[in-house]
Design an enzyme around this catalytic site. Structure first.
Site, PDB file in Angstrom:
ATOM      1  CG  ASP A 490      -2.127  -0.803   1.016  1.00  0.00           C
ATOM      2  OD1 ASP A 490      -2.732  -0.554   0.042  1.00  0.00           O
ATOM      3  OD2 ASP A 490      -2.573  -1.106   2.039  1.00  0.00           O
TER       4      ASP A 490
HETATM    5  C1  GLC Z   1      -1.455  -0.276   4.898  1.00  0.00           C
HETATM    6  C2  GLC Z   1      -0.004  -0.032   5.438  1.00  0.00           C
HETATM    7  C3  GLC Z   1       0.022   1.247   6.187  1.00  0.00           C
HETATM    8  C4  GLC Z   1      -0.405   2.303   5.373  1.00  0.00           C
HETATM    9  C5  GLC Z   1      -1.912   1.882   4.957  1.00  0.00           C
HETATM   10  C6  GLC Z   1      -2.630   3.081   3.965  1.00  0.00           C
HETATM   11  O1  GLC Z   1      -2.303  -0.618   6.315  1.00  0.00           O
HETATM   12  O2  GLC Z   1       0.314  -1.100   6.322  1.00  0.00           O
HETATM   13  O3  GLC Z   1       1.394   1.597   6.520  1.00  0.00           O
HETATM   14  O4  GLC Z   1      -0.634   3.583   6.038  1.00  0.00           O
HETATM   15  O5  GLC Z   1      -2.214   0.792   4.405  1.00  0.00           O
HETATM   16  O6  GLC Z   1      -3.884   2.666   3.667  1.00  0.00           O
HETATM   17  C1  GLC Z   2      -1.624  -3.847   5.348  1.00  0.00           C
HETATM   18  C2  GLC Z   2      -2.857  -3.895   4.215  1.00  0.00           C
HETATM   19  C3  GLC Z   2      -2.761  -4.743   3.261  1.00  0.00           C
HETATM   20  C4  GLC Z   2      -1.520  -4.402   2.500  1.00  0.00           C
HETATM   21  C5  GLC Z   2      -0.162  -4.475   3.526  1.00  0.00           C
HETATM   22  C6  GLC Z   2       1.039  -3.932   2.926  1.00  0.00           C
HETATM   23  O1  GLC Z   2      -1.599  -5.176   6.044  1.00  0.00           O
HETATM   24  O2  GLC Z   2      -4.127  -4.250   5.244  1.00  0.00           O
HETATM   25  O3  GLC Z   2      -3.597  -4.809   2.576  1.00  0.00           O
HETATM   26  O4  GLC Z   2      -0.931  -5.372   1.333  1.00  0.00           O
HETATM   27  O5  GLC Z   2      -0.606  -3.553   4.474  1.00  0.00           O
HETATM   28  O6  GLC Z   2       0.945  -2.739   2.733  1.00  0.00           O
END
Ligand code: GLC
Ligand code: GLC
Length: 819
Positions: A490
């Site tokens: 993400d």
């Molecule tokens: C995921 C990531 C986090 C980020 C988020 C944004 O959870 O782990 O670091 O802030 O997505 O949507």
């Molecule tokens: C968080 C989000 C997941 C994403 C990951 C890496 O765990 O829930 O969707 O793939 O962060 O950013």
């Protein structure tokens, strides 16, 4: 039992009871459990903190909880006990009094708190009975002394005004809306019931009460906290009726216990919905019938004990579907108990409500929820089918997906939208895995709407085909998949270019979206695209299968050509067409995701690329606590990288150990036959193996956390964000399907282990499509991997597949690993 204690340890496993027993209330972070598994849920910490909700933790929150408050873990189901001038809490908090004895037993769907003070012992058993919209808290009090004791008990919960976000923000309104009713020993929370709501909540006890409080300030007293309410101090309640402000529910009960005598009370915290025409008994008097029915189900301790027994056998049955006995008991307890338990929780709640996910932000994630099914399909396949079809119904006609949907409405979340270009293909994984587990191809024929449609005109197979084509239709300059807002990571936001701290990293588009490409999605496409081809073939769609095969083959060669850096797979191309995750980069030279996905897909295996990528992972990313996401960490913010470079080095996606992706490496190693590496990576992040570092690790030592701090951080090995992580499903999948190699396939159960050479024998019970197999893996020559010779019920069979059509009932399988 492992009762030995050192200063690193706050508890131990009790495998017989499937419990984790916490013996010190001052854990490094609140260590929680989940109650409920079908719509009504409670989060409960080792000192009774937490909250409950019905289906949607944002819109139907029953009790109030203060995230990131001081002291931590503020709000819960509290029981104040008072005797001979001293006050304490039956769950260890919020009263500061040190207990003479304390333990919290987190079990499968229940938590039990044992305490004792001044020869009065108590036991609170908290659970949500099966198919019930209520938390039950059974409190037993016992006088362990030889004199009569007078005890005063005050229960306490604080109501949330339903919408948890509004509850914590919109005070100008919500301090005027609270309404309650009290009848007998039941306190009803009917805020907003008079207007648009058809639901209320209640807190009751099966015993006459000596008083109550429903107004928080009356209970606490001015400027006091939960640790010393004035009502408890005075031993007196005012029978307050909340009008606005902050409604609570507190029962006051006085009792006297003779020496050795005990008393049991049952508290029920429930949720009721009432049809519009039956909402009222009289003007402004709510219809209490549904609440009374619910209370009557649990009004004696015999009924409660019977419900608890049902819950135990429910879990025993679920956990009995896969049981392993290996030479390492840590491996066994992880797989047999806690990992499966966590798989249920992540399946149910996606990333919505934990002590790190506030329940108001994220709904059900499309990518997360699809992946969560791979750890759960063997447990409750019917629910997995339903979930996959719910996800499918939020897909758009172009094959893309809403990134999230709300569980209450099952509608895609428009605020976040789509364009996370890895999303669609995860549905191929979840569907294929479901079919392999169950043999049920009918899921493909189910008619499913596309986002916003009134009526379904296409079946689920069509949805998968569009998911496949979404990748094919969105390729960039090198022929690799466009990344969109982000792929699995993400925080790798190659199209965002944000310099404004007030905007989202994911949804603020500045770069042209038709340049930046993801090698990770390419690997994912080869792996799950091949799976889609297989599904097409099995449906007799041979023309489509061969068309799709050519797209998959093309992608394979594209990655070979543009996705290989020399010693590992490149991660991406940015919006300028420059490489990300290459030796040419100063920071972020290597990333884990493309190594995992391209190696699992076997891309370039003729030239030994997967093995070489694994060697690079070992050399550059592996640490004592797991595999880091990237190296070197980004030390400066770069708008061309996005959120990943916003984190200090060593945390989260910036070179943290992001546990979710470690199993991709474990699986790749197992596919290469390197069992020691596979086991090492598996065990480094598995809590059952980390009991000696509980203090450093900080989070619950029985469940996976999303992230462990990496080597660049100040505190490598420190975990955060426990419970709701894809790590649970993936590490379970890696260990059961690739280390033990008990792998469902379309035609049956494959036996293809890659176990430690020192493991000479492993016993596994596996229920599969209506039969139960007692499998023994035999490894007399101490191999990592080899040819498998199967005998079923003493008869040798060719190949390593158990054909379910031939077996019903119980069978003995011996699988000998041979050179
Ligand atoms: C995921 C990531 C986090 C980020 C988020 C944004 O959870 O782990 O670091 O802030 O997505 O949507
Ligand atoms: C968080 C989000 C997941 C994403 C990951 C890496 O765990 O829930 O969707 O793939 O962060 O950013």
């Amino acid at each position: 039992m492992h009762k030995q204690h050192n200063e690193q340890q706050f508890g131990y496993f009790d495998d017989k009871k499937c419990e984790y027993v916490i013996t010190d209330p001052h854990t490094p972070t609140p260590w929680i459990n989940y109650l409920g598994n079908d719509g009504f849920y409670g989060l409960i910490s080792n000192t009774g903190g937490g909250y409950c909700f019905y289906r949607d933790p944002k819109f139907r929150r029953l009790t109030r909880y203060r995230y990131n408050s001081v002291p931590v873990d503020n709000g819960g189901r509290y029981f104040y006990l008072k005797s001979e001038g001293q006050t304490w809490s039956a769950t260890g908090r919020p009263v500061h009094t040190e207990l003479d004895q304390y333990s919290c037993h987190h079990g499968m769907g229940y938590s039990r708190f044992k305490a004792s003070k001044n020869a009065i012992s108590s036991q609170v058993t908290s659970f949500i009975p099966l198919d019930t919209k209520a938390e039950v808290h059974q409190l037993e009090l016992k006088n362990d002394s030889d004199t009569t004791k007078s005890i005063e008990l005050f229960s306490f919960i604080e109501w949330c005004l339903w919408n948890a976000e509004d509850d914590g923000a919109n005070f100008q309104r919500n301090l005027s809306t609270g309404e309650v009713e009290v009848e007998g020993s039941t306190i009803y929370h009917k805020t907003e019931y008079r207007e648009r709501r058809n639901h209320y909540a209640f807190y009751s006890v099966n015993h006459p009460i000596d008083g109550f409080e429903t107004d928080r300030e009356t209970f606490l007293g001015p400027y006091r906290g939960f640790e010393n309410p004035i009502a408890v101090e005075r031993g007196k309640t005012a029978n307050s009726l909340a009008r606005g402000w902050s409604p609570i529910a507190s029962h006051h009960i006085k009792c006297e216990l003779a020496p050795g005598e005990s008393k049991t009370l049952v508290f029920v915290l429930g949720y009721c919905e009432v049809e519009a025409e039956n909402k009222w008994l009289a003007p402004n008097i709510i219809n209490k019938q549904p609440a009374q029915t619910l209370q009557a189900q649990f009004d004696t301790s015999e009924k409660v004990t019977a419900e608890l027994a049902k819950l135990h056998s429910y879990w025993q049955k679920l956990l009995g579907k896969f049981v392993v006995k290996s030479p390492d008991e840590r491996f066994d307890r992880a797989l047999n108990i806690w990992n499966q338990y966590q798989n249920m929780v992540t399946f149910n709640l996606s990333r919505s409500a934990s002590f790190y996910e506030s329940g108001i932000g994220r709904g059900m994630g499309f990518r997360d929820s699809n992946q969560d099914t791979i750890g759960f399909a063997h447990m409750v396949p019917e629910k997995v089918k339903e979930r996959i079809l719910d996800l499918s119904a939020t897909q758009k006609t172009d094959g893309s997906a809403y990134h999230q949907y709300q569980p209450l409405t099952k509608k895609g979340n428009a605020n976040i939208g789509g364009n996370f270009n890895d999303d669609p293909m995860w549905m191929v994984l979840s569907t294929a895995n479901y079919i392999k587990e169950t043999g049920d191809f009918s899921i493909l024929n189910e008619m499913v709407i596309y986002d916003g449609q009134e009526q379904a005109t296409h079946n689920h197979f069509d949805h998968l085909e569009r998911a496949f084509n979404h990748v094919v239709n969105n390729l960039g300059p090198h022929g690799l998949p466009l990344i969109g807002r982000a792929d699995w990571n993400d925080c790798l936001n190659l199209n965002c270019f944000s310099e404004d701290p007030n905007e989202s990293y994911q949804t603020t588009q500045r770069g042209a979206s038709d340049v930046a490409e993801s090698v990770m999605i390419a690997g994912q496409f080869v792996l799950y695209g091949q799976e889609f081809v297989e599904i097409c073939k099995r449906l007799g769609k041979s023309e489509l299968a061969s068309q799709c095969q050519s797209h998959v083959d093309k992608m394979r060669s594209t990655v070979d050509q543009h996705g290989w850096d020399g010693e590992w797979y490149i991660r991406a191309y940015d919006a300028n067409g420059a490489k990300v995750g290459s030796h040419e980069n100063a920071e972020g030279k290597i990333f884990i995701e493309s190594q995992g996905f391209c190696a699992m897909a076997g891309i370039g295996s003729e030239q030994g690329k997967p093995l070489q990528a694994m060697q690079s992972v070992e050399k550059l990313l592996s640490t004592d606590f797991g595999i880091m996401l990237n190296q070197p960490a980004f030390t400066r913010y770069s708008k061309y990288m996005g959120e990943i470079s916003s984190y200090p080095p060593g945390y989260k996606e910036n070179a943290g150990i992001f546990c979710h992706n470690n199993p991709w490496i474990t699986i790749s190693e197992a596919m290469l036959g390197r069992s020691e590496k596979a086991f090492e990576y598996y065990s480094k992040i598995t809590p059952a193996f980390l009991q000696d570092v509980q203090k450093l690790h900080k989070t619950e030592p029985y469940v996976y956390s999303q992230m462990i701090a990496g080597n660049d951080s100040a505190n490598p090995g420190e975990a955060k964000n426990s419970w709701l992580t894809g790590t649970a499903a993936w590490n379970y999948y890696a260990a059961t399907q690739y280390i033990l190699g008990i792998r469902p396939d379309y035609d049956g159960l494959l036996i293809d282990p890659c176990i430690l050479p020192s493991w000479k024998s492993v016993a596994i019970t596996r229920q599969f499509r209506g039969a139960t197999y007692e499998i023994e893996l035999r490894n007399p020559s101490g191999l990592s991997k080899g040819k498998v010779q199967l005998s079923i019920d003493g008869v040798k069979i060719g190949g390593n597949l158990i054909d379910p059509k031939r077996y019903k009932g119980n069978h003995t399988v011996v699988a000998e690993i041979m050179a």
